[in-house]
Design a protein around this motif. Structure first.
Motif, PDB file in Angstrom:
ATOM      1  N   UNK A 134     -60.319  32.737 132.238  1.00 38.94           N
ATOM      2  CA  UNK A 134     -59.782  33.847 131.440  1.00 38.94           C
ATOM      3  C   UNK A 134     -60.050  35.184 132.134  1.00 38.94           C
ATOM      4  N   UNK A 135     -61.176  35.254 132.858  1.00 40.55           N
ATOM      5  CA  UNK A 135     -61.472  36.476 133.616  1.00 40.55           C
ATOM      6  C   UNK A 135     -60.640  36.550 134.893  1.00 40.55           C
ATOM      7  N   UNK A 136     -60.422  35.400 135.513  1.00 42.70           N
ATOM      8  CA  UNK A 136     -59.727  35.336 136.799  1.00 42.70           C
ATOM      9  C   UNK A 136     -58.570  34.337 136.733  1.00 42.70           C
ATOM     10  N   UNK A 137     -57.469  34.712 136.086  1.00 45.46           N
ATOM     11  CA  UNK A 137     -56.344  33.780 135.956  1.00 45.46           C
ATOM     12  C   UNK A 137     -55.850  33.288 137.317  1.00 45.46           C
ATOM     13  N   UNK A 138     -56.010  34.144 138.320  1.00 43.64           N
ATOM     14  CA  UNK A 138     -55.548  33.742 139.646  1.00 43.64           C
ATOM     15  C   UNK A 138     -56.299  32.524 140.173  1.00 43.64           C
TER      16      UNK A 138
ATOM     17  N   UNK B 232     -66.673  45.106 149.278  1.00 48.30           N
ATOM     18  CA  UNK B 232     -66.596  45.228 150.736  1.00 48.30           C
ATOM     19  C   UNK B 232     -65.352  44.554 151.315  1.00 48.30           C
ATOM     20  N   UNK B 233     -64.587  45.305 152.068  1.00 48.62           N
ATOM     21  CA  UNK B 233     -63.442  44.755 152.794  1.00 48.62           C
ATOM     22  C   UNK B 233     -62.230  44.460 151.935  1.00 48.62           C
ATOM     23  N   UNK B 234     -62.234  44.913 150.684  1.00 45.44           N
ATOM     24  CA  UNK B 234     -61.116  44.576 149.807  1.00 45.44           C
ATOM     25  C   UNK B 234     -60.163  45.767 149.638  1.00 45.44           C
ATOM     26  N   UNK B 235     -58.909  45.461 149.396  1.00 48.68           N
ATOM     27  CA  UNK B 235     -57.895  46.496 149.176  1.00 48.68           C
ATOM     28  C   UNK B 235     -58.205  47.250 147.877  1.00 48.68           C
ATOM     29  N   UNK B 236     -57.836  48.543 147.824  1.00 44.36           N
ATOM     30  CA  UNK B 236     -58.159  49.376 146.660  1.00 44.36           C
ATOM     31  C   UNK B 236     -57.773  48.759 145.316  1.00 44.36           C
ATOM     32  N   UNK B 237     -56.657  48.083 145.269  1.00 44.37           N
ATOM     33  CA  UNK B 237     -56.214  47.486 144.010  1.00 44.37           C
ATOM     34  C   UNK B 237     -57.171  46.384 143.563  1.00 44.37           C
TER      35      UNK B 237
ATOM     36  N   UNK C  92     -60.316  46.175 144.536  1.00 44.73           N
ATOM     37  CA  UNK C  92     -61.584  46.831 144.217  1.00 44.73           C
ATOM     38  C   UNK C  92     -61.574  47.276 142.754  1.00 44.73           C
ATOM     39  N   UNK C  93     -60.462  47.830 142.333  1.00 47.90           N
ATOM     40  CA  UNK C  93     -60.336  48.257 140.936  1.00 47.90           C
ATOM     41  C   UNK C  93     -60.510  47.077 139.986  1.00 47.90           C
ATOM     42  N   UNK C  94     -59.879  45.964 140.359  1.00 49.64           N
ATOM     43  CA  UNK C  94     -59.989  44.748 139.536  1.00 49.64           C
ATOM     44  C   UNK C  94     -61.442  44.287 139.431  1.00 49.64           C
ATOM     45  N   UNK C  95     -62.128  44.315 140.568  1.00 45.24           N
ATOM     46  CA  UNK C  95     -63.522  43.855 140.590  1.00 45.24           C
ATOM     47  C   UNK C  95     -64.383  44.751 139.689  1.00 45.24           C
TER      48      UNK C  95
END
Ligand code: ATP
Length: 241
Positions: free
Chosen positions: A125-129, A169-174, A176-179
């Motif tokens: 539910x937190x990470x549908x992907x 670290x090393x993640x795209x801005x979008x 990062x926002x999700x995290x």
């Protein structure tokens, strides 16, 4: 009088051979709060997380719920409700998403808890992907998906305190926002977070309390909102932009 903090660390020293990397650090994480540790590369942030989890020998005092842990050991710390998401994620690349998640629940399984399927649904539910990719090998995931899987695996242990080493670290801005959105969501669910970050801006926006670690020492600490306005923090860690 208030309840003792979930985690309290005092005068923590860690050495690599003859070189001391942590020179007596103090830190407190109250239950249900987000505490961040910011600081430059090599300041000792990862070292501090590893020592708290019992992955490195240390000197000093680590207290959980007011009880001193003479020499922290990884299994004991996990049993007490701490869980680390390491900077390198450390997934099993040749195993599926689902099996990586199940491994995160291993310590609970061994204690006789058999609710892994429900825990996995909660992670989904937190990470549908991750649900879409449950049969995919972890080694073939994107960087953002790997971080989500590392977080999901830690959550399978139902931690009270998550120690996150540079989750952005090393993640795209979008992503990062999700995290950071997930970090807030976990707090809302009652999980405390100890967040080590290079992304000081996002960390200070998210955290309740913050510590600045420089060359193995805490040089500054305070409510995150106050630190975000502190000229020393602005100059060294927030800069322009
Ligand atoms: P970064 O943000 O770059 O990960 P950090 O704040 O997490 O930095 P640490 O990785 O904890 O810093 O490192 C603190 C110090 O200890 C550094 O000087 C580093 O070179 C040293 N160090 C870390 N791991 C080891 C090791 N296994 N052996 C020897 N020295 C080490």
């Amino acid at each position: 009088t208030s309840a003792p903090a979930l985690l309290a660390v005092s005068d923590l020293h860690v050495s690599y051979g003859k070189v001391e990397a942590l020179h007596g650090a103090d830190l407190v994480v109250p239950a249900g709060s987000i505490v961040t540790v910011i600081g430059p590369n090599g300041a000792g942030k990862t070292t501090m997380l590893s020592a708290i989890m019992g992955l490195l020998p240390s000197r000093g005092t680590v207290t959980i719920d007011g009880v001193v842990q003479p020499q922290p050991e990884i299994e004991k710390m996990v049993a007490l409700g701490l869980n680390l998401v390491p900077e390198k994620r450390e997934l099993f690349g040749e195993m599926t998403v689902e099996d990586n998640l199940l491994l995160g629940a291993f310590s609970r399984y061994r204690r006789g808890e058999r609710d892994q399927a429900a825990s996995m649904e909660e992670v989904f539910t937190l990470f549908p992907r991750l649900k879409d990719r449950r049969k995919q090998l972890a080694g073939t995931l994107s960087g953002g998906e790997r971080q989500m899987l590392a977080l999901g695996r830690a959550l399978m242990a139902k931690p009270r305190l998550l120690l996150l080493d540079e989750p952005s670290l090393g993640l795209a801005p979008k992503i990062v926002k999700e995290i950071f959105h997930i970090i807030n969501e976990l707090k809302a669910r009652g999980v405390a977070i100890l967040l080590v970050e290079q992304n000081a801006r996002a960390a200070l926006q998210t955290a309740d309390y913050a510590y600045v670690l420089e060359t193995g020492k805490v040089v500054l600490s305070g409510p995150a909102r106050e630190l975000a306005d502190d000229p020393r923090v602005v100059e060294s860690y927030l800069g322009l932009g």
